[in-house]
Write a protein that holds these residues in place. Structure first.
Motif, PDB file in Angstrom:
ATOM      1  N   ASP A 150      21.748  -0.524 -31.884  1.00 30.50           N
ATOM      2  CA  ASP A 150      22.976  -1.218 -31.545  1.00 30.50           C
ATOM      3  C   ASP A 150      24.117  -0.215 -31.604  1.00 30.50           C
ATOM      4  O   ASP A 150      24.372   0.368 -32.657  1.00 30.50           O
ATOM      5  CB  ASP A 150      23.210  -2.347 -32.547  1.00 30.50           C
ATOM      6  N   ARG A 151      24.764  -0.015 -30.466  1.00 32.42           N
ATOM      7  CA  ARG A 151      25.835   0.976 -30.436  1.00 32.42           C
ATOM      8  C   ARG A 151      27.184   0.384 -30.811  1.00 32.42           C
ATOM      9  O   ARG A 151      28.206   1.050 -30.685  1.00 32.42           O
ATOM     10  CB  ARG A 151      25.913   1.620 -29.050  1.00 32.42           C
ATOM     11  N   ALA A 152      27.199  -0.831 -31.293  1.00 36.54           N
ATOM     12  CA  ALA A 152      28.452  -1.441 -31.726  1.00 36.54           C
ATOM     13  C   ALA A 152      29.067  -0.589 -32.816  1.00 36.54           C
ATOM     14  O   ALA A 152      28.383  -0.154 -33.738  1.00 36.54           O
ATOM     15  CB  ALA A 152      28.197  -2.850 -32.242  1.00 36.54           C
ATOM     16  N   GLY A 153      30.325  -0.324 -32.710  1.00 37.05           N
ATOM     17  CA  GLY A 153      30.996   0.497 -33.718  1.00 37.05           C
ATOM     18  C   GLY A 153      30.771   1.971 -33.508  1.00 37.05           C
ATOM     19  O   GLY A 153      31.210   2.790 -34.303  1.00 37.05           O
ATOM     20  N   GLY A 154      30.054   2.326 -32.433  1.00 33.93           N
ATOM     21  CA  GLY A 154      29.865   3.732 -32.116  1.00 33.93           C
ATOM     22  C   GLY A 154      28.867   4.455 -32.983  1.00 33.93           C
ATOM     23  O   GLY A 154      28.806   5.672 -32.987  1.00 33.93           O
ATOM     24  N   GLY A 155      28.050   3.716 -33.719  1.00 33.50           N
ATOM     25  CA  GLY A 155      27.205   4.382 -34.680  1.00 33.50           C
ATOM     26  C   GLY A 155      25.772   4.626 -34.273  1.00 33.50           C
ATOM     27  O   GLY A 155      25.077   5.373 -34.945  1.00 33.50           O
ATOM     28  N   ASN A 156      25.275   4.007 -33.178  1.00 35.49           N
ATOM     29  CA  ASN A 156      23.879   4.181 -32.805  1.00 35.49           C
ATOM     30  C   ASN A 156      22.957   3.864 -33.968  1.00 35.49           C
ATOM     31  O   ASN A 156      22.089   4.636 -34.330  1.00 35.49           O
ATOM     32  CB  ASN A 156      23.616   5.608 -32.301  1.00 35.49           C
ATOM     33  N   TYR A 163      20.600  11.599 -39.687  1.00 34.40           N
ATOM     34  CA  TYR A 163      20.426  10.342 -40.427  1.00 34.40           C
ATOM     35  C   TYR A 163      19.483  10.560 -41.612  1.00 34.40           C
ATOM     36  O   TYR A 163      18.498  11.285 -41.495  1.00 34.40           O
ATOM     37  CB  TYR A 163      19.789   9.267 -39.536  1.00 34.40           C
ATOM     38  N   TRP A 164      19.774   9.887 -42.703  1.00 36.23           N
ATOM     39  CA  TRP A 164      18.843   9.786 -43.829  1.00 36.23           C
ATOM     40  C   TRP A 164      18.421   8.324 -43.982  1.00 36.23           C
ATOM     41  O   TRP A 164      19.257   7.424 -44.019  1.00 36.23           O
ATOM     42  CB  TRP A 164      19.498  10.247 -45.124  1.00 36.23           C
ATOM     43  N   GLY A 201      30.884  14.967 -40.326  1.00 34.15           N
ATOM     44  CA  GLY A 201      31.588  13.782 -40.793  1.00 34.15           C
ATOM     45  C   GLY A 201      30.652  12.599 -40.970  1.00 34.15           C
ATOM     46  O   GLY A 201      29.667  12.465 -40.254  1.00 34.15           O
ATOM     47  N   VAL A 202      30.970  11.728 -41.922  1.00 34.61           N
ATOM     48  CA  VAL A 202      30.164  10.536 -42.184  1.00 34.61           C
ATOM     49  C   VAL A 202      30.567   9.407 -41.238  1.00 34.61           C
ATOM     50  O   VAL A 202      31.744   9.059 -41.148  1.00 34.61           O
ATOM     51  CB  VAL A 202      30.341  10.071 -43.642  1.00 34.61           C
ATOM     52  N   VAL A 203      29.579   8.851 -40.521  1.00 44.63           N
ATOM     53  CA  VAL A 203      29.817   7.730 -39.616  1.00 44.63           C
ATOM     54  C   VAL A 203      29.555   6.401 -40.319  1.00 44.63           C
ATOM     55  O   VAL A 203      30.294   5.436 -40.164  1.00 44.63           O
ATOM     56  CB  VAL A 203      28.932   7.831 -38.356  1.00 44.63           C
ATOM     57  N   ASP A 204      28.468   6.363 -41.114  1.00 46.50           N
ATOM     58  CA  ASP A 204      28.076   5.113 -41.770  1.00 46.50           C
ATOM     59  C   ASP A 204      27.369   5.454 -43.075  1.00 46.50           C
ATOM     60  O   ASP A 204      26.343   6.132 -43.051  1.00 46.50           O
ATOM     61  CB  ASP A 204      27.149   4.312 -40.844  1.00 46.50           C
ATOM     62  N   ASP A 205      27.927   5.032 -44.170  1.00 47.22           N
ATOM     63  CA  ASP A 205      27.250   5.176 -45.469  1.00 47.22           C
ATOM     64  C   ASP A 205      27.291   3.865 -46.239  1.00 47.22           C
ATOM     65  O   ASP A 205      27.261   3.855 -47.475  1.00 47.22           O
ATOM     66  CB  ASP A 205      27.848   6.322 -46.291  1.00 47.22           C
ATOM     67  N   PHE A 241      23.589   8.214 -55.438  1.00 54.62           N
ATOM     68  CA  PHE A 241      23.174   8.983 -54.273  1.00 54.62           C
ATOM     69  C   PHE A 241      24.393   9.697 -53.677  1.00 54.62           C
ATOM     70  O   PHE A 241      25.482   9.133 -53.609  1.00 54.62           O
ATOM     71  CB  PHE A 241      22.590   8.070 -53.191  1.00 54.62           C
ATOM     72  N   SER A 242      24.155  10.934 -53.233  1.00 48.67           N
ATOM     73  CA  SER A 242      25.190  11.655 -52.498  1.00 48.67           C
ATOM     74  C   SER A 242      24.525  12.468 -51.399  1.00 48.67           C
ATOM     75  O   SER A 242      23.339  12.807 -51.498  1.00 48.67           O
ATOM     76  CB  SER A 242      25.988  12.558 -53.428  1.00 48.67           C
ATOM     77  N   ALA A 243      25.268  12.745 -50.364  1.00 55.00           N
ATOM     78  CA  ALA A 243      24.732  13.542 -49.261  1.00 55.00           C
ATOM     79  C   ALA A 243      25.847  14.361 -48.653  1.00 55.00           C
ATOM     80  O   ALA A 243      27.019  13.954 -48.678  1.00 55.00           O
ATOM     81  CB  ALA A 243      24.099  12.643 -48.200  1.00 55.00           C
ATOM     82  N   GLU A 244      25.465  15.503 -48.144  1.00 55.96           N
ATOM     83  CA  GLU A 244      26.442  16.344 -47.465  1.00 55.96           C
ATOM     84  C   GLU A 244      25.793  17.045 -46.282  1.00 55.96           C
ATOM     85  O   GLU A 244      24.577  17.239 -46.259  1.00 55.96           O
ATOM     86  CB  GLU A 244      27.054  17.358 -48.423  1.00 55.96           C
TER      87      GLU A 244
END
Lengths: 115, 117
Positions: free
Chosen positions: A95-101, B33-34, B53-57, B65-68
């Motif tokens: 789902d590409r909603a929010g641009g995150g894939n 991705y992890w 840059g982080v897109v979704d965490d 937990f940490s990631a870089e």
């Protein structure tokens, strides 16, 4: 929100017989759909993907899947099972909603192939 | 083309210890991705990077937990302190998203199997 339901946790077939692994999806947007296979102690390998082109998608190793929007299904099939097909199969929606894939995985179907 | 590399392949630690996993994505892939895969379940996204840059965490337990992803190439995922429920396979994946043909497709590494005793 997107989700995937794999209708069978285990499927057992005889070698040489057809394989059917069932998957239903839910997505707020036009989804991309994938099937991945995972052999024991191995990473996930892409079998095939649907990205709004042809609704019948052919993948590797003789697998194919048909996207049916009216049924919100993306079932995986193979005409003739081989022993090497024994593995776990995951249906996945992107789902590409929010641009995150973002990928959302189903819970998996364990395929057993018997002689 | 080399695939996604991960190390170590296996790790056994005791609870409350720390552990780190390393991932090197496919060359040129902007997004990394992890995932955490608990036995009998499908993988669950922990964190997504685009370049450095982080897109979704949103699913990352940030208290432990940490990631870089320094320099936007390879990445490290750390757990400190580990709990029994962290026993799982940690998968790294990469994709060319947001650009490039086939940008939706994520390619996975072999994973690191973590056992916490």
């Amino acid at each position: 929100a997107q989700s995937v339901t794999q209708l069978d946790s285990h499927v057992s077939v005889s070698e040489g017989t057809p394989v059917l692994l069932r998957c239903n999806y839910s997505s707020s947007y036009s989804p991309s759909l994938f099937w991945y296979v995972q052999h024991p102690n191995k990473g996930l390998q892409l079998l095939l993907k649907y990205t709004s082109a042809a609704t019948l998608v052919k993948g590797i190793n003789g697998f194919e899947a048909e996207f049916k929007k009216s049924e919100t299904s993306f079932h995986l099939t193979k005409p003739s099972a081989h022993m090497s097909d024994a593995a776990e199969y995951f249906c996945v929606v992107s789902d590409r909603a929010g641009g995150g894939n973002k990928l959302t995985f189903g819970t998996g179907t364990q395929l057993k192939v018997e002689l | 083309e080399a695939g996604v590399a991960q190390s170590p392949r296996y790790k056994i630690i005791e609870k409350r210890q720390s552990v780190a996993f390393w991932c090197n994505p496919i060359s040129g892939h902007a997004t990394l991705y992890w995932y955490q895969q608990i036995l009998g379940q499908g993988p669950k996204l922990l964190i997504q990077f685009q370049n450095n840059g982080v897109v979704d965490d949103s699913q990352l337990p940030k208290d432990r937990f940490s990631a870089e992803r320094l320099k936007g190439v390879d990445s490290t995922l750390k757990i400190q302190p580990a709990k029994l429920e962290d026993s799982a396979v940690y998968l790294c994946a990469s994709s060319s998203y947001p650009g490039g043909e086939g940008r939706d497709t994520q390619y996975f590494g072999p994973g690191t199997r973590l056992t916490v005793l």
